[in-house]
Motif scaffolding. Structure first.
Motif, PDB file in Angstrom:
ATOM      1  N   ARG A 123     -10.470 -63.346 -38.993  1.00  0.00           N
ATOM      2  CA  ARG A 123      -9.066 -63.370 -38.593  1.00  0.00           C
ATOM      3  C   ARG A 123      -9.007 -63.488 -37.066  1.00  0.00           C
TER       4      ARG A 123
ATOM      5  N   ARG B  77      -4.864 -69.094 -43.969  1.00  0.00           N
ATOM      6  CA  ARG B  77      -3.529 -68.531 -43.830  1.00  0.00           C
ATOM      7  C   ARG B  77      -3.224 -68.305 -42.351  1.00  0.00           C
ATOM      8  N   THR B  78      -1.957 -68.462 -41.998  1.00  0.00           N
ATOM      9  CA  THR B  78      -1.496 -68.108 -40.660  1.00  0.00           C
ATOM     10  C   THR B  78      -0.338 -67.121 -40.783  1.00  0.00           C
ATOM     11  N   TYR B  79      -0.376 -66.111 -39.922  1.00  0.00           N
ATOM     12  CA  TYR B  79       0.673 -65.094 -39.879  1.00  0.00           C
ATOM     13  C   TYR B  79       1.317 -65.118 -38.495  1.00  0.00           C
TER      14      TYR B  79
ATOM     15  N   GLU C 121      -6.297 -67.039 -40.212  1.00  0.00           N
ATOM     16  CA  GLU C 121      -7.259 -66.362 -41.082  1.00  0.00           C
ATOM     17  C   GLU C 121      -7.897 -67.372 -42.032  1.00  0.00           C
TER      18      GLU C 121
ATOM     19  N   GLU D  54      -0.217 -71.590 -45.477  1.00  0.00           N
ATOM     20  CA  GLU D  54      -1.304 -71.318 -46.412  1.00  0.00           C
ATOM     21  C   GLU D  54      -1.819 -72.637 -46.966  1.00  0.00           C
TER      22      GLU D  54
ATOM     23  N   ASN E 240       3.638 -62.576 -36.398  1.00  0.00           N
ATOM     24  CA  ASN E 240       4.171 -61.208 -36.395  1.00  0.00           C
ATOM     25  C   ASN E 240       4.058 -60.557 -37.768  1.00  0.00           C
ATOM     26  N   GLY E 241       2.929 -60.825 -38.433  1.00  0.00           N
ATOM     27  CA  GLY E 241       2.629 -60.182 -39.707  1.00  0.00           C
ATOM     28  C   GLY E 241       3.149 -60.881 -40.946  1.00  0.00           C
ATOM     29  N   THR E 242       3.924 -61.942 -40.788  1.00  0.00           N
ATOM     30  CA  THR E 242       4.482 -62.670 -41.924  1.00  0.00           C
ATOM     31  C   THR E 242       3.703 -63.951 -42.174  1.00  0.00           C
ATOM     32  N   VAL E 243       3.328 -64.198 -43.435  1.00  0.00           N
ATOM     33  CA  VAL E 243       2.606 -65.425 -43.774  1.00  0.00           C
ATOM     34  C   VAL E 243       3.539 -66.620 -43.608  1.00  0.00           C
ATOM     35  N   VAL E 244       3.111 -67.584 -42.803  1.00  0.00           N
ATOM     36  CA  VAL E 244       3.924 -68.778 -42.552  1.00  0.00           C
ATOM     37  C   VAL E 244       3.193 -70.070 -42.919  1.00  0.00           C
TER      38      VAL E 244
ATOM     39  N   ASP F 209       5.259 -63.582 -29.510  1.00  0.00           N
ATOM     40  CA  ASP F 209       4.737 -63.665 -30.876  1.00  0.00           C
ATOM     41  C   ASP F 209       3.245 -63.363 -30.915  1.00  0.00           C
TER      42      ASP F 209
END
Length: 245
Positions: free
Chosen positions: A239, A174-176, A233, A184, A178-182, A228
């Motif tokens: 992470r 997974r990549t985030y 992860e 997977e 600024n805290g948002t999953v973008v 940003d």
């Protein structure tokens, strides 16, 4: 086994994670993760990277899945550690992350057979292999300005042994931003598996202990801007946080 490589009190040393989020140094001292400078967990002699090793990523770029691995080499100048900073060049229109499972070689590997590939792997870490699409010649031949820019490949924070990770072909990525999953994906969706890649590469070149193979990224490439925070992860590994400046 899970360990990091950090700079502390004027020296480079190893560190291991503690349950409370702190780090334990070889002399038994414990420190906060914010008190150290994180370095790439290995110093590879060779970095072999793959393009288009996930069919969904090839699809989002309007390419067919490749018939054989698309390989290129990266220099050590590209690496930066956990919590490091990566420069977005002025004036570019599209720069994106690429969360990738990184394979770390454990012993000299030459003409390795697929069924014995894991005998040659020490462990795994996380790579975030940024690309500036403005500079691409085409997606099959990434040029030096795309994939060999200074400090554009965060690596870390941990190297985790093969035994602890288990099956590397069954991990969630997974990549985030600024805290948002973008982004997977799953390593099981690779077009060319890790054992296949090790046999393919070592048929014509010898890999040494500490060398790294970057195994590609799934779909979900999104533009990033200065300011940003990007976190890559991978399940059972960790992470990796990085900042765009």
């Amino acid at each position: 086994m899970k360990r990091a490589r950090v700079a502390w009190n004027g020296a480079v040393t190893e560190a291991e994670p503690l349950a409370d989020g702190r780090l334990r140094l070889p002399d038994g001292m414990t420190v906060s993760e914010h008190e150290v400078v994180w370095l790439p967990p290995v110093e590879p002699g060779v970095i072999v990277a793959l393009g288009l090793n996930y069919a969904d990523h090839a699809g989002e770029l309007s390419f067919s899945a490749p018939a054989e691995p698309l390989l290129f080499l990266k220099g050590k100048n590209t690496l930066v550690g956990h919590r490091g900073r990566t420069v977005r060049p002025a004036g570019v229109h599209m720069m994106h992350y690429e969360c990738e499972l990184a394979v770390v070689i454990g012993r000299p590997a030459r003409r390795v057979k697929e069924e014995r590939a894991y005998d040659y792997i020490f462990g795994y870490t996380i790579a975030n292999d940024y690309a500036v699409r403005d500079y691409l010649e085409n997606y099959y031949r990434p040029n030096f300005r795309v994939k060999n820019r200074d400090r554009t490949t965060p690596l870390g924070p941990w190297i985790v042994s093969h035994e602890e990770v288990g099956d590397p072909m069954a991990l969630r990525l997974r990549t985030y931003v600024n805290g948002t999953v973008v982004q997977e994906g799953y390593t099981g969706d690779m077009i060319f598996s890790i054992p296949y890649l090790l046999e393919y590469i070592t048929e014509f070149m010898t890999l040494a202990p500490g060398d790294v193979i970057l195994t590609g990224t799934p779909k979900g490439a999104v533009n990033v801007e200065p300011g940003d925070e990007v976190a890559a992860e991978i399940e059972r590994i960790g992470r990796l946080i990085n900042y765009i400046v």
